[in-house]
Write a protein that holds these residues in place. Structure first.
Motif, short mmCIF file in Angstrom:
data_model
loop_
_atom_site.label_atom_id
_atom_site.label_comp_id
_atom_site.label_asym_id
_atom_site.label_seq_id
_atom_site.Cartn_x
_atom_site.Cartn_y
_atom_site.Cartn_z
N PRO A 315 -9.01 -16.89 -9.25
CA PRO A 315 -8.72 -15.80 -10.20
C PRO A 315 -9.95 -14.90 -10.35
N HIS A 316 -9.76 -13.60 -10.13
CA HIS A 316 -10.90 -12.68 -10.04
C HIS A 316 -10.58 -11.36 -10.74
N ILE A 317 -11.52 -10.93 -11.56
CA ILE A 317 -11.47 -9.60 -12.17
C ILE A 317 -12.56 -8.78 -11.51
N PHE A 318 -12.19 -7.68 -10.89
CA PHE A 318 -13.21 -6.85 -10.25
C PHE A 318 -13.96 -6.06 -11.31
N ASN A 319 -15.29 -6.10 -11.19
CA ASN A 319 -16.15 -5.41 -12.14
C ASN A 319 -17.49 -5.16 -11.47
N LEU A 320 -18.37 -4.50 -12.17
CA LEU A 320 -19.73 -4.32 -11.70
C LEU A 320 -20.57 -5.53 -12.07
N GLY A 321 -21.77 -5.60 -11.48
CA GLY A 321 -22.70 -6.66 -11.84
C GLY A 321 -23.46 -6.35 -13.12
N HIS A 322 -23.35 -5.14 -13.60
CA HIS A 322 -23.89 -4.73 -14.89
C HIS A 322 -23.27 -3.37 -15.21
N GLY A 323 -23.84 -2.61 -16.15
CA GLY A 323 -23.18 -1.41 -16.61
C GLY A 323 -23.22 -0.25 -15.62
N ILE A 324 -22.16 0.54 -15.65
CA ILE A 324 -22.09 1.74 -14.82
C ILE A 324 -23.21 2.70 -15.21
N GLN A 325 -23.83 3.33 -14.21
CA GLN A 325 -24.94 4.25 -14.44
C GLN A 325 -24.43 5.64 -14.81
N GLN A 326 -25.23 6.37 -15.57
CA GLN A 326 -24.77 7.67 -16.07
C GLN A 326 -24.64 8.72 -14.97
N ASP A 327 -25.33 8.53 -13.82
CA ASP A 327 -25.22 9.50 -12.74
C ASP A 327 -24.21 9.08 -11.67
N THR A 328 -23.30 8.18 -12.04
CA THR A 328 -22.26 7.75 -11.11
C THR A 328 -21.25 8.88 -10.89
N PRO A 329 -21.00 9.27 -9.65
CA PRO A 329 -19.99 10.32 -9.41
C PRO A 329 -18.59 9.84 -9.79
N ILE A 330 -17.89 10.68 -10.51
CA ILE A 330 -16.52 10.36 -10.91
C ILE A 330 -15.65 10.04 -9.68
N ALA A 331 -15.85 10.80 -8.61
CA ALA A 331 -15.04 10.58 -7.41
C ALA A 331 -15.23 9.19 -6.83
N HIS A 332 -16.42 8.62 -7.00
CA HIS A 332 -16.67 7.29 -6.45
C HIS A 332 -15.93 6.21 -7.24
N VAL A 333 -15.74 6.45 -8.54
CA VAL A 333 -14.94 5.50 -9.31
C VAL A 333 -13.49 5.53 -8.83
N GLY A 334 -13.00 6.73 -8.59
CA GLY A 334 -11.65 6.85 -8.02
C GLY A 334 -11.55 6.19 -6.67
N LYS A 335 -12.59 6.35 -5.84
CA LYS A 335 -12.62 5.72 -4.52
C LYS A 335 -12.57 4.20 -4.64
N LEU A 336 -13.33 3.66 -5.58
CA LEU A 336 -13.32 2.20 -5.80
C LEU A 336 -11.91 1.71 -6.14
N LEU A 337 -11.25 2.41 -7.03
CA LEU A 337 -9.90 1.99 -7.41
C LEU A 337 -8.96 2.06 -6.20
N GLY A 338 -9.15 3.06 -5.36
CA GLY A 338 -8.34 3.16 -4.14
C GLY A 338 -8.60 1.99 -3.20
N LEU A 339 -9.86 1.59 -3.08
CA LEU A 339 -10.20 0.45 -2.21
C LEU A 339 -9.58 -0.84 -2.73
N LEU A 340 -9.40 -0.91 -4.04
CA LEU A 340 -8.79 -2.10 -4.64
C LEU A 340 -7.27 -2.04 -4.64
N GLY A 341 -6.72 -0.94 -4.18
CA GLY A 341 -5.27 -0.81 -4.16
C GLY A 341 -4.67 -0.50 -5.51
N LYS A 342 -5.48 0.16 -6.37
CA LYS A 342 -5.01 0.47 -7.72
C LYS A 342 -4.47 1.90 -7.79
#
Length: 342
Positions: A315-342
């Protein structure tokens, strides 16, 4: 009969395996979002947001609306507890939190607690829970006693928690009294969040990695176990996630001894190793490096694949190893969700 509402994140915390895994990100409500920055500019300081329940609820809901994460994490701070215990709390731009008076020089009993400071937090939980999509899990949280104590003793964050570690060695009885008080108040605070609508809670021990094995046993494992037992006595069906950042080789002992329902892994942990040493069937959460989410590209794709493969049978919840950084591109978060099939 009323149809059962499926909440993927809650199901995984209770031991089910889901594919794709549910996902939420630590600090998913925050400065990388333009809508958060706009509200922060309107409302003023960080604490002004935290203690304004409608605003804090709005911040909590912003990433759910934008990304549809499986979990909504309460927008608050681990230092609400020392604030309620009577320390003055302020956040200095570019420097972080400041607590006064510092407990290195003052007695905890000299402070005047004000537990009414918890009430806006509970109201935020109520408002968010009422507004969430039915499939989204409401997550509450608190800082673990060791991590919270480091700020209370020193009055600010530090690289090695030297002042607090010195107190723990030199004045163990005095330091134990502080930890015991934090155990009591943290259990009450988490129980209040659950009563208000939190469906699972997380204990953040962000500075757990600074302790020797013996000190880790006394100041991380024992207090977290005590909190888990107290919360579980009152709310036996509410999952508890433990996140001992930096625990490394002590993770298996933490998982077995604290009794948490799931364990969060920071980015320094090899997921293959973790899968081998952690108790079979124990849900895990993590552990993408937040900087990979900034980098994107093939490095992100490879890391996501590695993590998912390592936990393919757990059983696995996908998450970061710590908090998201403030300069994280919004598009990369969308890309991550796409890679996870979300």
């Amino acid at each position: 009969m009323t149809a059962r509402i499926d909440k993927p994140l809650l199901a995984v915390l209770r031991g089910e395996r889901r594919d794709p895994p549910p996902v939420w990100l630590m600090r998913q409500a925050g400065r990388y979002l333009a809508e958060y920055r706009a509200l922060r500019a309107e409302k003023g300081g960080f604490l002004d947001l935290v203690y304004d329940s409608p605003s804090a609820a709005e911040v909590t809901l912003q990433p759910i609306r934008r990304f549809g994460f499986d979990g909504a994490i309460l927008f608050s701070d681990i230092l609400i507890i020392p604030h309620a215990l009577g320390q003055d709390l302020r956040f200095v731009a570019g420097e972080g939190p400041r607590l006064t008076p510092i407990l290195a020089d003052h007695a905890l009993d000299a402070l005047t607690p004000d537990f009414s400071r918890f009430e806006p937090i509970y109201e935020t939980v109520r408002q968010v829970r009422a507004a969430l999509p039915p499939q989204t899990t409401m997550l509450g949280f608190a800082g673990s006693p060791w991590t919270v104590s480091t700020y209370m003793v020193a009055g600010e964050g530090s690289r090695d928690q030297s002042l607090t570690r010195r107190m723990a060695y030199a004045e163990p009885a005095r330091f134990q009294a502080l930890i015991d008080r934090l155990i009591e108040v943290t259990a009450d605070y988490l129980s209040g969040q659950i009563a208000a609508g939190a469906e699972a809670v997380q204990l953040f021990d962000s500075w757990a990695g600074s302790l020797s094995p013996a000190q880790f046993e006394r100041w991380v494992i024992a207090p977290n176990r005590a909190i888990v037992e107290r919360v579980r006595d009152r709310h036996p069906d509410t999952p508890i996630i433990g996140f001992p950042k930096g625990a490394g080789g002590k993770l298996a002992r933490y998982a077995e001894a604290t009794g948490v329902d799931a364990i969060g892994l920071d980015e320094t942990v090899d997921p293959v190793w973790a899968n081998d040493v952690l108790p079979k069937g124990l849900p895990v959460q993590g552990n993408l490096d937040p900087l990979l989410l900034i980098a994107g590209g093939e490095a992100l794709e490879s890391a996501v694949a590695t993590i998912r493969h390592a936990f393919a049978d757990r059983p696995h919840i996908f998450n970061l190893g710590h908090g998201i950084q403030q300069d994280t591109p919004i598009a990369h978060v969308g890309k991550l969700l796409g890679l996870l099939g979300k």
